[in-house]
Design a protein around this motif. Structure first.
Motif, PDB file in Angstrom:
ATOM      1  N   LEU A 325      -8.942  10.486  -0.923  1.00 11.53           N
ATOM      2  CA  LEU A 325      -8.807  10.374  -2.373  1.00 11.53           C
ATOM      3  C   LEU A 325      -8.070   9.106  -2.793  1.00 11.53           C
ATOM      4  O   LEU A 325      -8.375   8.523  -3.830  1.00 11.53           O
ATOM      5  N   THR A 326      -7.096   8.678  -2.009  1.00 11.36           N
ATOM      6  CA  THR A 326      -6.321   7.474  -2.341  1.00 11.36           C
ATOM      7  C   THR A 326      -7.211   6.234  -2.261  1.00 11.36           C
ATOM      8  O   THR A 326      -8.257   6.248  -1.613  1.00 11.36           O
ATOM      9  N   PHE A 327      -6.790   5.159  -2.920  1.00 15.52           N
ATOM     10  CA  PHE A 327      -7.653   3.979  -2.987  1.00 15.52           C
ATOM     11  C   PHE A 327      -7.803   3.289  -1.640  1.00 15.52           C
ATOM     12  O   PHE A 327      -8.745   2.529  -1.411  1.00 15.52           O
ATOM     13  N   LYS A 328      -6.873   3.565  -0.712  1.00 15.66           N
ATOM     14  CA  LYS A 328      -6.951   3.047   0.641  1.00 15.66           C
ATOM     15  C   LYS A 328      -6.134   3.958   1.543  1.00 15.66           C
ATOM     16  O   LYS A 328      -5.347   4.783   1.044  1.00 15.66           O
ATOM     17  N   PRO A 329      -6.274   3.861   2.871  1.00 16.96           N
ATOM     18  CA  PRO A 329      -5.482   4.728   3.752  1.00 16.96           C
ATOM     19  C   PRO A 329      -4.028   4.290   3.831  1.00 16.96           C
ATOM     20  O   PRO A 329      -3.666   3.183   3.407  1.00 16.96           O
ATOM     21  N   ASN A 330      -3.179   5.174   4.356  1.00 13.56           N
ATOM     22  CA  ASN A 330      -1.751   4.915   4.589  1.00 13.56           C
ATOM     23  C   ASN A 330      -0.964   4.694   3.307  1.00 13.56           C
ATOM     24  O   ASN A 330      -0.001   3.917   3.273  1.00 13.56           O
ATOM     25  N   THR A 331      -1.388   5.349   2.250  1.00 15.40           N
ATOM     26  CA  THR A 331      -0.648   5.340   0.990  1.00 15.40           C
ATOM     27  C   THR A 331      -0.967   6.636   0.255  1.00 15.40           C
ATOM     28  O   THR A 331      -1.960   7.299   0.554  1.00 15.40           O
ATOM     29  N   ASP A 332      -0.111   6.988  -0.706  1.00  9.19           N
ATOM     30  CA  ASP A 332      -0.426   8.126  -1.568  1.00  9.19           C
ATOM     31  C   ASP A 332      -0.793   7.664  -2.975  1.00  9.19           C
ATOM     32  O   ASP A 332      -0.770   8.429  -3.926  1.00  9.19           O
ATOM     33  N   ASP A 333      -1.160   6.401  -3.113  1.00 10.30           N
ATOM     34  CA  ASP A 333      -1.439   5.780  -4.406  1.00 10.30           C
ATOM     35  C   ASP A 333      -2.858   6.122  -4.874  1.00 10.30           C
ATOM     36  O   ASP A 333      -3.844   5.821  -4.200  1.00 10.30           O
ATOM     37  N   MET A 334      -2.942   6.738  -6.038  1.00 12.29           N
ATOM     38  CA  MET A 334      -4.229   7.124  -6.614  1.00 12.29           C
ATOM     39  C   MET A 334      -4.668   6.207  -7.755  1.00 12.29           C
ATOM     40  O   MET A 334      -5.726   6.430  -8.365  1.00 12.29           O
ATOM     41  N   ARG A 335      -3.914   5.185  -8.043  1.00 12.22           N
ATOM     42  CA  ARG A 335      -4.225   4.347  -9.197  1.00 12.22           C
ATOM     43  C   ARG A 335      -5.578   3.649  -9.034  1.00 12.22           C
ATOM     44  O   ARG A 335      -5.811   2.924  -8.082  1.00 12.22           O
TER      45      ARG A 335
END
Length: 437
Positions: A325-335
């Motif tokens: 769901l996140t815009f890229k792996p290894n982050t929790d950023d959904m922006r």
């Protein structure tokens, strides 16, 4: 050096932790009491690999502290970094600089001696001039220099990017400020990381130009991927073929569902608005923004088309497992994550979306509360009519295809990140759809 970091979000927290790891005394400031309490308890407000250990080690060493008391943190500091958010302003796409200017006024009230004020936030050209004007207007008695020092941190790899940067850009014409910045980054200079000193406005523009160029590379290869599908070529081979040219390079030539995140969307818009203000339009970047926005919606249609092709031609009432769901792996950023537009397109078509992400589900729930969230990719696939890989997390790179096929209602795998080989997937009995292949 005694350093104050105003803002304890992604950039401020990573930068502050890394600077303290260099041996500087760093105090991170934030207005959010809950965030500061969490940091003092060792709980991170963001997911970034290795950040919790880095913070804990430097807190224990006494080099890193957290507070809501800006005045106390700024008093006596050698350098004060502004690392607050600059989101796109609603309605016009300009960067919202209210947090930057608000922090500047608070700094002006708190400085007690010669200080270097550093804009770490991503800001449009001329922002440093306004920061300096505010400081001189409110504290004409103080010796304060204003420096631009943009960040180039990739989410998911931010600590490595800070400690082993491609370059350090410092915008100032003030010799004392240069000396302070050299002292701050001395550990990196000894490791031969190049330091580029420029004018302040040039430094501000470098950040936007870099992000716009990277966004252009992503958008370019995505359009080439569409052409590959039309002519029967393989975009991965095209990417390798052009990426081996040193003038082009391999990075950011991976076809996918479009860029998202905290930087590229807002920074390309802000650059376009700056160009518009100065009557110097950048038509390439304008096209990049439009194509990328359209691509996310196009990926939703691609999934729907795959559902129509495999089955009775009807999509309403079907279920899709969305992995990542996140815009890229290894982050929790959904922006601005592509998953948002894809999930919306599926929901609009009457498709039930069952979603999984290793780190981003809490953030995703706030944006897409109607999705069915599960804690395991195989549970997401149970009884579904297709699996869609949206974000290339490592957890999805080696799925047990036999197990996946057994739990699916229909063996359909739609790989929007090209992380599987067609022969492997089709050999396991799946219908396989990818990008540009």
């Amino acid at each position: 050096m005694r350093i104050t970091m105003i803002g304890s979000g992604y950039v401020g927290l990573v930068s502050g932790a890394c600077l303290s790891d260099f041996g500087h005394d760093v105090c991170c400031v934030d207005k959010d009491q809950a965030k500061i309490d969490a940091l003092n308890d060792g709980r991170m407000p963001i997911y970034e690999p290795g950040l919790d250990q880095l913070v804990a080690a430097n807190v224990q060493a006494g080099r890193l502290t957290f507070t809501t008391d800006l005045a106390a943190a700024v008093a006596g500091a050698d350098a004060v970094f502004i690392a607050v958010g600059t989101p796109s302003r609603r309605g016009d796409g300009h960067a919202d600089l209210s947090y930057v200017y608000g922090a500047t006024r608070e700094i002006a009230a708190a400085v007690t001696g010669p200080t270097v004020v550093v804009t770490k936030s991503t800001v449009p050209v001329g922002t440093g001039d306004e920061v300096e004007r505010i400081l001189r207007e409110e504290r004409p008695d103080m010796d304060v220099a204003v420096v631009s020092n943009p960040e180039f941190l990739r989410e998911g790899a931010a600590i490595g990017d800070f400690k082993r940067p491609d370059r350090i850009v410092i915008g100032t014409d003030d010799e004392r400020a240069r000396a302070v910045m050299r002292a701050i980054y001395r550990p990196l200079y000894l490791n031969e990381s190049p330091i580029l000193f420029t004018g302040r406005r040039t430094s501000e523009l470098i950040k936007y130009a870099a992000n716009a160029f990277l966004a252009t590379k992503i958008t370019f290869i995505n359009e080439i991927a569409d052409l590959c599908e039309a002519v029967g070529a393989d975009v991965q081979d095209v990417s390798r073929g052009i990426g081996l040219d040193n003038r082009i390079g391999r990075k950011f030539l991976h076809a996918g569902p479009g860029y998202g995140g905290s930087c590229f969307p807002k920074d390309t818009l802000a650059l376009l608005k700056t160009a518009e203000d100065f009557e110097s339009p950048i038509q390439i970047v304008d096209a990049v923004v439009k194509v990328n926005d359209a691509r996310k919606r196009k990926m939703g249609r691609k999934v729907l088309h795959a559902l129509e092709q495999d089955g009775d031609g009807e999509v309403r009432g079907k279920t899709v497992a969305l992995l990542g769901l996140t815009f890229k792996p290894n982050t929790d950023d959904m922006r601005d994550a592509p998953a948002i537009a894809i999930a919306q397109a599926l929901a609009d078509a009457g498709v039930t979306v069952r979603a999984h992400d290793p780190e981003g589900m809490d953030a995703a729930r706030r944006i897409m509360p109607d999705l069915d969230y599960v804690t395991d990719p195989y549970e997401a696939a149970r009884g579904a009519d297709a699996v869609v890989i949206v974000t290339e997390w490592d957890a999805y790179r080696a799925l047990d295809l036999k197990r996946l096929k057994d739990v699916l209602a229909r063996p359909v795998l739609i790989d929007l990140r090209n992380i599987y080989r067609r022969t492997d997937v089709e050999g396991s009995g799946f219908t396989y759809a990818a990008i540009g292949r």
